[in-house]
Design a protein around this motif. Structure first.
Motif, short mmCIF file in Angstrom:
data_model
loop_
_atom_site.label_atom_id
_atom_site.label_comp_id
_atom_site.label_asym_id
_atom_site.label_seq_id
_atom_site.Cartn_x
_atom_site.Cartn_y
_atom_site.Cartn_z
N TYR A 109 0.85 -1.19 0.00
CA TYR A 109 0.00 0.00 0.00
C TYR A 109 0.89 1.23 0.00
CZ TYR A 109 -4.33 -2.53 1.21
OH TYR A 109 -5.44 -3.35 1.21
N LEU A 131 -4.02 0.89 -2.52
CA LEU A 131 -3.37 -0.34 -2.93
C LEU A 131 -2.45 -0.06 -4.12
CD1 LEU A 131 -3.21 -3.43 -2.52
CD2 LEU A 131 -4.95 -3.60 -4.32
N GLY A 141 -0.97 13.59 2.69
CA GLY A 141 -2.32 14.12 2.82
C GLY A 141 -3.41 13.23 2.25
N GLY A 180 -10.27 4.20 4.21
CA GLY A 180 -10.74 5.57 4.23
C GLY A 180 -9.61 6.52 4.60
N PHE A 186 3.79 0.84 2.61
CA PHE A 186 3.55 -0.18 3.61
C PHE A 186 3.42 -1.54 2.94
CE2 PHE A 186 2.82 2.28 7.43
CZ PHE A 186 2.42 3.51 6.95
N HIS A 193 -5.15 9.05 1.63
CA HIS A 193 -5.37 7.82 2.37
C HIS A 193 -4.57 6.67 1.77
CE1 HIS A 193 -8.28 7.83 -0.93
NE2 HIS A 193 -8.24 6.52 -0.87
N LEU A 194 -4.51 5.58 2.48
CA LEU A 194 -3.81 4.39 2.00
C LEU A 194 -4.46 3.88 0.72
CD1 LEU A 194 -3.26 2.32 5.26
CD2 LEU A 194 -1.48 2.92 3.61
N PHE A 218 0.49 -5.30 8.97
CA PHE A 218 1.30 -4.31 8.26
C PHE A 218 2.71 -4.22 8.83
CE2 PHE A 218 -1.50 -1.87 5.46
CZ PHE A 218 -2.75 -2.31 5.87
N GLY A 219 3.63 -3.84 7.97
CA GLY A 219 4.94 -3.45 8.42
C GLY A 219 4.89 -2.01 8.94
N THR A 220 6.03 -1.53 9.40
CA THR A 220 6.07 -0.19 9.99
C THR A 220 6.15 0.92 8.97
OG1 THR A 220 8.45 -0.43 10.24
CG2 THR A 220 7.09 -0.96 12.16
N GLN A 277 0.83 5.59 0.73
CA GLN A 277 0.11 6.73 1.28
C GLN A 277 0.83 8.00 0.87
OE1 GLN A 277 -0.51 6.62 5.55
NE2 GLN A 277 -2.35 7.86 5.34
N GLN A 286 4.20 3.92 12.80
CA GLN A 286 3.85 2.50 12.76
C GLN A 286 2.87 2.22 11.62
OE1 GLN A 286 5.26 0.23 14.92
NE2 GLN A 286 6.47 1.97 15.62
N GLY A 287 2.71 0.95 11.31
CA GLY A 287 1.68 0.57 10.37
C GLY A 287 0.35 0.41 11.08
#
Lengths: 113, 115
Positions: A36, A46, A41, B107, A90, A43-44, A103-105, A38, B41-42
């Protein structure tokens, strides 16, 4: 419990440089793998995913990732980054039989002009 | 197609106050997830709903957190009372049916700051 490791926390590249972000996971069975992104500003979103079949998967914006089962890895690559690729990336893993996405960090990528 | 909608986008409260977050998933998505993302963090799963049923709430701190998904569509996550350590981004995600080979769509999140 499964875990996901992203070893590069911050990466700075110049435009046109090649990118490889590492992702390793701990689960030994069947997995679904995701990257993913980001953007600042936003959102996550794919980037790409691997469920089965060809271990080399291609995603949006020229990104690709290779699943290497023997190494428990799913590294993200792009041959030539652009300034607009500046974002946080991510890696995430879902193990077989379960529905939990781990998830990873994250890796902060900054691409400089 | 509209994505996952969350509100509010930002919330600043004092500790011990209650706070609630709202999520509207993508139309037709039966599975809804709440995640918490701490700084650096994730995201980490708090709770997962299949329609109205909470099927995985093992990571939800039940002493102060509660969630509901009435009618299997919208969902609300509540914290009461909030603590300083609850400062984080709370993400909602949805997927079609919660099966193994599915993609979760996220979201924009609610950024909570507890003072």
């Amino acid at each position: 419990a499964q875990s996901v490791s992203q070893h590069n926390h911050h990466v700075i590249l110049s435009e046109a440089a090649s990118l490889e972000l590492g992702c390793n996971y701990s689960y030994g069975g069947t997995v679904n793998l995701f990257w993913y992104v980001q953007y600042p500003g936003q959102h996550l979103q794919l980037l790409l995913k691997y469920f089965s079949g060809d271990p080399l998967v291609k995603g949006i914006k020229g990104f690709e990732a290779e699943f290497i089962k023997s190494k428990f890895s799913f590294n993200l690559r792009k041959p030539s980054v652009q300034w607009s690729d500046t974002a946080e990336y991510f890696c995430a893993v879902k193990n077989g039989g379960g529905n939990k996405l781990t998830f990873g960090t994250g890796t902060q990528l900054k691409v400089e002009l | 197609e509209a994505g996952v909608v969350q509100s509010p986008r930002y919330k600043i409260i004092e500790k011990k106050q209650p706070v609630a977050f709202w999520c509207n998933p993508i139309s037709g998505h039966n599975t809804l997830y709440w995640y918490r993302q701490n700084l650096g963090q994730g995201p980490e799963l708090l709770i997962r709903y299949e329609n109205e049923e909470a099927v995985d709430d093992s990571q939800l701190p039940k002493d102060r957190f509660s969630a509901e998904r009435l009618k299997g569509v919208d969902s609300t996550l509540k914290i009461q009372p909030a603590e300083l350590g609850d400062s984080a981004v709370y993400l909602c995600a949805s997927s079609l049916g919660g099966t193994f080979q599915e993609t979760q769509y996220f979201g924009p999140g609610t950024r909570l700051l507890v003072l």
